[in-house]
Write a protein that holds these residues in place. Structure first.
Motif, PDB file in Angstrom:
ATOM      1  N   MET A  29     -13.979 -16.374   4.962  1.00  0.00           N
ATOM      2  CA  MET A  29     -14.481 -15.270   5.779  1.00  0.00           C
ATOM      3  C   MET A  29     -13.384 -14.219   5.898  1.00  0.00           C
ATOM      4  O   MET A  29     -12.280 -14.523   6.340  1.00  0.00           O
ATOM      5  N   VAL A  30     -13.692 -13.002   5.487  1.00  0.00           N
ATOM      6  CA  VAL A  30     -12.773 -11.886   5.663  1.00  0.00           C
ATOM      7  C   VAL A  30     -13.475 -10.875   6.560  1.00  0.00           C
ATOM      8  O   VAL A  30     -14.525 -10.340   6.198  1.00  0.00           O
ATOM      9  N   PHE A  31     -12.905 -10.670   7.728  1.00  0.00           N
ATOM     10  CA  PHE A  31     -13.472  -9.746   8.706  1.00  0.00           C
ATOM     11  C   PHE A  31     -12.801  -8.394   8.547  1.00  0.00           C
ATOM     12  O   PHE A  31     -11.587  -8.266   8.695  1.00  0.00           O
ATOM     13  N   ASN A  32     -13.590  -7.365   8.206  1.00  0.00           N
ATOM     14  CA  ASN A  32     -13.118  -5.985   8.120  1.00  0.00           C
ATOM     15  C   ASN A  32     -13.476  -5.289   9.420  1.00  0.00           C
ATOM     16  O   ASN A  32     -14.648  -5.023   9.678  1.00  0.00           O
ATOM     17  N   MET A  33     -12.465  -5.018  10.227  1.00  0.00           N
ATOM     18  CA  MET A  33     -12.675  -4.410  11.534  1.00  0.00           C
ATOM     19  C   MET A  33     -12.533  -2.887  11.427  1.00  0.00           C
ATOM     20  O   MET A  33     -11.747  -2.387  10.613  1.00  0.00           O
ATOM     21  N   PRO A  34     -13.296  -2.138  12.236  1.00  0.00           N
ATOM     22  CA  PRO A  34     -13.207  -0.671  12.186  1.00  0.00           C
ATOM     23  C   PRO A  34     -11.787  -0.182  12.504  1.00  0.00           C
ATOM     24  O   PRO A  34     -11.103  -0.741  13.354  1.00  0.00           O
ATOM     25  N   ARG A  35     -11.381   0.850  11.804  1.00  0.00           N
ATOM     26  CA  ARG A  35     -10.059   1.451  12.045  1.00  0.00           C
ATOM     27  C   ARG A  35     -10.148   2.469  13.183  1.00  0.00           C
ATOM     28  O   ARG A  35     -11.091   3.255  13.233  1.00  0.00           O
ATOM     29  N   HIS A  45      -3.374  19.499   5.518  1.00  0.00           N
ATOM     30  CA  HIS A  45      -3.713  19.187   4.123  1.00  0.00           C
ATOM     31  C   HIS A  45      -3.984  17.699   3.888  1.00  0.00           C
ATOM     32  O   HIS A  45      -4.229  17.287   2.755  1.00  0.00           O
ATOM     33  N   HIS A  46      -3.959  16.905   4.950  1.00  0.00           N
ATOM     34  CA  HIS A  46      -4.130  15.458   4.797  1.00  0.00           C
ATOM     35  C   HIS A  46      -5.135  14.881   5.794  1.00  0.00           C
ATOM     36  O   HIS A  46      -5.166  13.674   6.002  1.00  0.00           O
ATOM     37  N   VAL A  47      -5.966  15.728   6.384  1.00  0.00           N
ATOM     38  CA  VAL A  47      -6.920  15.271   7.393  1.00  0.00           C
ATOM     39  C   VAL A  47      -7.804  14.161   6.832  1.00  0.00           C
ATOM     40  O   VAL A  47      -8.363  14.290   5.737  1.00  0.00           O
ATOM     41  N   GLY A  48      -7.882  13.070   7.570  1.00  0.00           N
ATOM     42  CA  GLY A  48      -8.733  11.954   7.178  1.00  0.00           C
ATOM     43  C   GLY A  48      -8.097  10.937   6.253  1.00  0.00           C
ATOM     44  O   GLY A  48      -8.657   9.875   6.013  1.00  0.00           O
ATOM     45  N   GLU A  49      -6.902  11.238   5.735  1.00  0.00           N
ATOM     46  CA  GLU A  49      -6.206  10.273   4.885  1.00  0.00           C
ATOM     47  C   GLU A  49      -5.585   9.190   5.761  1.00  0.00           C
ATOM     48  O   GLU A  49      -5.156   9.455   6.879  1.00  0.00           O
ATOM     49  N   LEU A  50      -5.524   8.000   5.234  1.00  0.00           N
ATOM     50  CA  LEU A  50      -4.927   6.891   5.957  1.00  0.00           C
ATOM     51  C   LEU A  50      -3.415   7.101   6.049  1.00  0.00           C
ATOM     52  O   LEU A  50      -2.768   7.420   5.046  1.00  0.00           O
ATOM     53  N   LYS A  51      -2.862   6.959   7.249  1.00  0.00           N
ATOM     54  CA  LYS A  51      -1.423   7.102   7.425  1.00  0.00           C
ATOM     55  C   LYS A  51      -0.697   5.994   6.664  1.00  0.00           C
ATOM     56  O   LYS A  51      -1.188   4.866   6.561  1.00  0.00           O
ATOM     57  N   VAL A  52       0.477   6.311   6.163  1.00  0.00           N
ATOM     58  CA  VAL A  52       1.283   5.358   5.402  1.00  0.00           C
ATOM     59  C   VAL A  52       1.634   4.140   6.255  1.00  0.00           C
ATOM     60  O   VAL A  52       1.657   3.024   5.761  1.00  0.00           O
ATOM     61  N   ASN A  53       1.870   4.354   7.546  1.00  0.00           N
ATOM     62  CA  ASN A  53       2.281   3.259   8.433  1.00  0.00           C
ATOM     63  C   ASN A  53       1.110   2.615   9.177  1.00  0.00           C
ATOM     64  O   ASN A  53       1.325   1.845  10.116  1.00  0.00           O
ATOM     65  N   ALA A  54      -0.120   2.891   8.771  1.00  0.00           N
ATOM     66  CA  ALA A  54      -1.290   2.286   9.425  1.00  0.00           C
ATOM     67  C   ALA A  54      -1.268   0.774   9.202  1.00  0.00           C
ATOM     68  O   ALA A  54      -0.994   0.298   8.094  1.00  0.00           O
ATOM     69  N   GLU A  55      -1.556   0.046  10.244  1.00  0.00           N
ATOM     70  CA  GLU A  55      -1.545  -1.413  10.154  1.00  0.00           C
ATOM     71  C   GLU A  55      -2.633  -1.920   9.205  1.00  0.00           C
ATOM     72  O   GLU A  55      -3.688  -1.299   9.063  1.00  0.00           O
ATOM     73  N   ILE A  56      -2.364  -3.054   8.592  1.00  0.00           N
ATOM     74  CA  ILE A  56      -3.335  -3.698   7.704  1.00  0.00           C
ATOM     75  C   ILE A  56      -4.114  -4.748   8.485  1.00  0.00           C
ATOM     76  O   ILE A  56      -5.332  -4.813   8.409  1.00  0.00           O
ATOM     77  N   TYR A  57      -3.393  -5.576   9.240  1.00  0.00           N
ATOM     78  CA  TYR A  57      -4.036  -6.664   9.967  1.00  0.00           C
ATOM     79  C   TYR A  57      -4.416  -6.258  11.375  1.00  0.00           C
ATOM     80  O   TYR A  57      -3.692  -5.529  12.036  1.00  0.00           O
ATOM     81  N   HIS A  58      -5.549  -6.712  11.813  1.00  0.00           N
ATOM     82  CA  HIS A  58      -6.151  -6.399  13.108  1.00  0.00           C
ATOM     83  C   HIS A  58      -5.673  -7.432  14.126  1.00  0.00           C
ATOM     84  O   HIS A  58      -6.271  -8.490  14.258  1.00  0.00           O
ATOM     85  N   GLY A  59      -4.580  -7.133  14.802  1.00  0.00           N
ATOM     86  CA  GLY A  59      -3.948  -8.092  15.710  1.00  0.00           C
ATOM     87  C   GLY A  59      -4.341  -7.929  17.171  1.00  0.00           C
ATOM     88  O   GLY A  59      -3.536  -8.210  18.053  1.00  0.00           O
ATOM     89  N   THR A  96     -10.477  -2.361   8.075  1.00  0.00           N
ATOM     90  CA  THR A  96     -11.283  -2.080   6.893  1.00  0.00           C
ATOM     91  C   THR A  96     -10.504  -1.230   5.891  1.00  0.00           C
ATOM     92  O   THR A  96     -10.031  -0.147   6.226  1.00  0.00           O
ATOM     93  N   PRO A  97     -10.370  -1.734   4.658  1.00  0.00           N
ATOM     94  CA  PRO A  97      -9.720  -0.931   3.616  1.00  0.00           C
ATOM     95  C   PRO A  97     -10.558   0.313   3.286  1.00  0.00           C
ATOM     96  O   PRO A  97     -11.785   0.300   3.430  1.00  0.00           O
ATOM     97  N   ILE A  98      -9.906   1.350   2.830  1.00  0.00           N
ATOM     98  CA  ILE A  98     -10.595   2.573   2.419  1.00  0.00           C
ATOM     99  C   ILE A  98     -11.607   2.211   1.326  1.00  0.00           C
ATOM    100  O   ILE A  98     -11.309   1.465   0.404  1.00  0.00           O
ATOM    101  N   GLY A  99     -12.803   2.725   1.463  1.00  0.00           N
ATOM    102  CA  GLY A  99     -13.855   2.469   0.483  1.00  0.00           C
ATOM    103  C   GLY A  99     -14.725   1.263   0.806  1.00  0.00           C
ATOM    104  O   GLY A  99     -15.701   1.019   0.114  1.00  0.00           O
ATOM    105  N   GLU A 100     -14.374   0.502   1.836  1.00  0.00           N
ATOM    106  CA  GLU A 100     -15.184  -0.647   2.243  1.00  0.00           C
ATOM    107  C   GLU A 100     -15.805  -0.362   3.607  1.00  0.00           C
ATOM    108  O   GLU A 100     -15.399   0.559   4.308  1.00  0.00           O
ATOM    109  N   GLN A 101     -16.784  -1.173   3.971  1.00  0.00           N
ATOM    110  CA  GLN A 101     -17.468  -1.039   5.251  1.00  0.00           C
ATOM    111  C   GLN A 101     -17.002  -2.145   6.200  1.00  0.00           C
ATOM    112  O   GLN A 101     -16.684  -3.240   5.755  1.00  0.00           O
TER     113      GLN A 101
END
Length: 123
Positions: A29-35, A45-59, A96-101
């Protein structure tokens, strides 16, 4: 969490048209939680892009064990006769990774003694 369990149940019932499994199972089971909004850039010039330091795991809440139990319960009688048939389990809770729901992704396989599937090759 009850409405979410019902949604999981309905979604899987619609997609899975077979008898529930009645054998030892491996479940991933892989749970993709909303960002949250602060994970995204607001600069011109970068509106909506994922920040470089955005967390991966939903802690943060909800707890992973509660999400897992909700799925196991929701799919009893749908994918498996009883959730006690799940003998091997791999879980992950991430943003949730970019491009996934957002949602949960499931992989189910027959449990094989002495063999644990490599979760990185399943999803």
């Amino acid at each position: 969490m009850r409405p979410w369990k019902e949604l999981v149940n309905r979604t899987v019932r619609h997609a899975f048209d077979a008898m529930p499994f009645d054998e030892p199972l491996f479940v991933q089971m892989v749970f993709n939680m909303p960002r949250p909004g602060y994970h995204f850039e607001t600069k011109k010039h970068h509106v909506g892009e994922l920040k470089v330091n955005a967390e991966i795991y939903h802690g943060i809440a909800p707890d992973l064990d509660n999400l897992v139990k909700a799925v196991l319960d929701a799919l009893q009688g749908v994918l498996w006769i009883n959730d006690s048939r799940v003998c091997q389990l791999y879980t992950e809770k991430r943003y949730t990774p970019i491009g996934e729901q957002p949602g949960v992704r499931l992989v189910i396989a027959k449990a094989i003694v002495g063999h644990v599937p490599d979760p990185t090759k399943l999803l």
